[in-house]
Design an enzyme around this catalytic site. Structure first.
Site, PDB file in Angstrom:
ATOM      1  CG  ASP A  83      26.792  65.783  34.309  1.00 20.52           C
ATOM      2  OD1 ASP A  83      26.825  64.804  35.081  1.00 20.52           O
ATOM      3  OD2 ASP A  83      25.948  65.901  33.403  1.00 20.52           O
ATOM      4  CE  LYS A  94      24.625  62.949  35.822  1.00 16.99           C
ATOM      5  NZ  LYS A  94      25.230  62.587  34.532  1.00 16.99           N
ATOM      6  CD  GLU A 100      21.106  59.295  29.258  1.00 16.80           C
ATOM      7  OE1 GLU A 100      22.013  59.724  30.010  1.00 16.80           O
ATOM      8  OE2 GLU A 100      20.763  59.883  28.208  1.00 16.80           O
ATOM      9  CD  GLU A 126      28.249  60.613  30.698  1.00 18.36           C
ATOM     10  OE1 GLU A 126      28.825  60.021  29.755  1.00 18.36           O
ATOM     11  OE2 GLU A 126      27.478  61.581  30.512  1.00 18.36           O
ATOM     12  CG  ASP A 152      27.724  66.383  30.308  1.00 22.66           C
ATOM     13  OD1 ASP A 152      26.571  65.916  30.376  1.00 22.66           O
ATOM     14  OD2 ASP A 152      28.736  65.673  30.084  1.00 22.66           O
ATOM     15  CB  SER A 153      22.189  67.702  28.803  1.00 30.74           C
ATOM     16  OG  SER A 153      21.734  68.179  30.049  1.00 30.74           O
TER      17      SER A 153
HETATM   18  O1  KIV Z   1      23.631  65.852  31.345  1.00 31.35           O
HETATM   19  C1  KIV Z   1      22.495  65.409  31.607  1.00 31.35           C
HETATM   20  O2  KIV Z   1      21.473  66.072  31.420  1.00 31.35           O
HETATM   21  C2  KIV Z   1      22.404  64.061  32.159  1.00 31.35           C
HETATM   22  C3  KIV Z   1      21.027  63.483  32.289  1.00 31.35           C
HETATM   23  C4  KIV Z   1      20.585  62.966  30.980  1.00 31.35           C
HETATM   24  C5  KIV Z   1      20.963  62.447  33.348  1.00 31.35           C
HETATM   25  O3  KIV Z   1      23.376  63.475  32.471  1.00 31.35           O
END
Ligand code: KIV
Length: 288
Positions: free
Chosen positions: A83, A112, A181, A114, A44-45
């Site tokens: 994500d 994934k 992270e 968090e 989600d970056s």
């Molecule tokens: O969204 C992302 O790019 C991440 C990485 C920083 C692991 O979760």
């Protein structure tokens, strides 16, 4: 054949470091796949790197599904992890719906999320229903309004103890891997050594089972942003700027397109077409 979670477990078992990187679209995902990188994160970056947001919080499930599908379409070997965006797993029911969309419509092989023990029941439910789930501990960008700006997590006794417990809870819930992270190397190494699942670090030192990086950081696509934990393997931002400046200048100076970019036609055919067009116009003018 794509890598599977079993392949990754075998890599950990053999002590073979696992490379993981983000990708958000077909063009870069194809390059990542061709480079032989076994694990792609549709992070989600993308909120920061692609969509121009200041954080990952505004990223929606629709955003994630669209970009995940683009990455999956362009790859055939890497295992694609997507994500779960902010609040899409606030309850287990929401997590099931979100994971279903990412896995069925996006085509990801895993999701994934968090957070630690607080999400263990959700992870267990997703895994029970056949979803492969990766955990994410340490700095968790979706919680920036609670934890503040990006900084190393787990240095103090209580925080380190909590992270060890969170890692264990996620593994026991059935997560197939963890991302750590911004975690001190010693703590990350201890978590990796105790876990039977692969632990992938970002800003977490050398002792993890693998490393994950954000594509834009590694390729220098963002000319200003350069986090301490990333190594730039290329300066694509500078290259792209130089290329685009040259292109604009060529257009302005009529240096592009050149003969090799241009198609031609028989002059007689064009003359005839123009003559017919003029004739039709004269007839139309005469009937007005
Ligand atoms: O969204 C992302 O790019 C991440 C990485 C920083 C692991 O979760």
């Amino acid at each position: 054949m794509r890598y599977t979670v079993r392949d990754l477990a075998r890599m950990k078992h053999r002590g073979e470091p696992i490379a993981m990187i983000t990708a958000y679209d077909s063009s870069f995902a194809r390059l990542v796949d061709d480079a032989g990188i076994p694990l792609i994160l549709v992070g989600d970056s993308l909120g920061n790197t692609l969509l121009g947001h200041r954080s990952t919080v505004p990223v929606t499930l629709d955003d994630m599904v669209r970009h995940t599908a683009a990455v999956v379409r362009a790859t055939s070997r890497a295992l694609v992890v997507a994500d779960l965006p902010f609040f899409s797993y606030a309850t287990t029911e929401r997590a099931i719906d979100a994971a279903q969309r990412l896995l069925q419509h996006g085509g990801a092989q895993a999701v994934k999320l968090e957070g630690g023990a607080a999400h263990a029941a959700t992870v267990a439910c997703l895994v029970r229903n056949g979803a492969a789930v990766m955990g994410h501990l340490g700095y968790t960008p979706q919680s920036e309004h609670v934890v503040g700006r990006a900084r190393v997590q787990g240095r103090g006794l209580a925080a380190a103890h909590r992270m060890l417990a969170d890692a264990r809870a996620l593994e026991e819930a059935g997560a197939f891997a963890l991302v750590l992270e911004l975690v001190p190397e010693e703590l990350a190494g201890a978590i990796a050594a105790r876990a039977r699942i692969p632990v992938i670090g970002i800003g977490a030192g050398t002792r993890c089972d693998g490393q994950v990086q954000v594509l834009h950081d590694v390729l220098g696509l963002d000319r200003e942003f350069q986090p301490r934990h990333a190594r730039r393997y290329a300066e694509l931002g500078q290259l792209a700027l130089a290329a685009l400046t040259a292109y604009a200048s060529d257009v302005q100076q009529r240096a592009f397109p050149a003969a090799e970019h241009t198609s031609t036609m028989d002059a007689a055919v064009l003359a005839e077409a123009l003559a017919r067009a003029d004739q039709r116009k004269d007839q139309a003018d005469a009937t007005d």
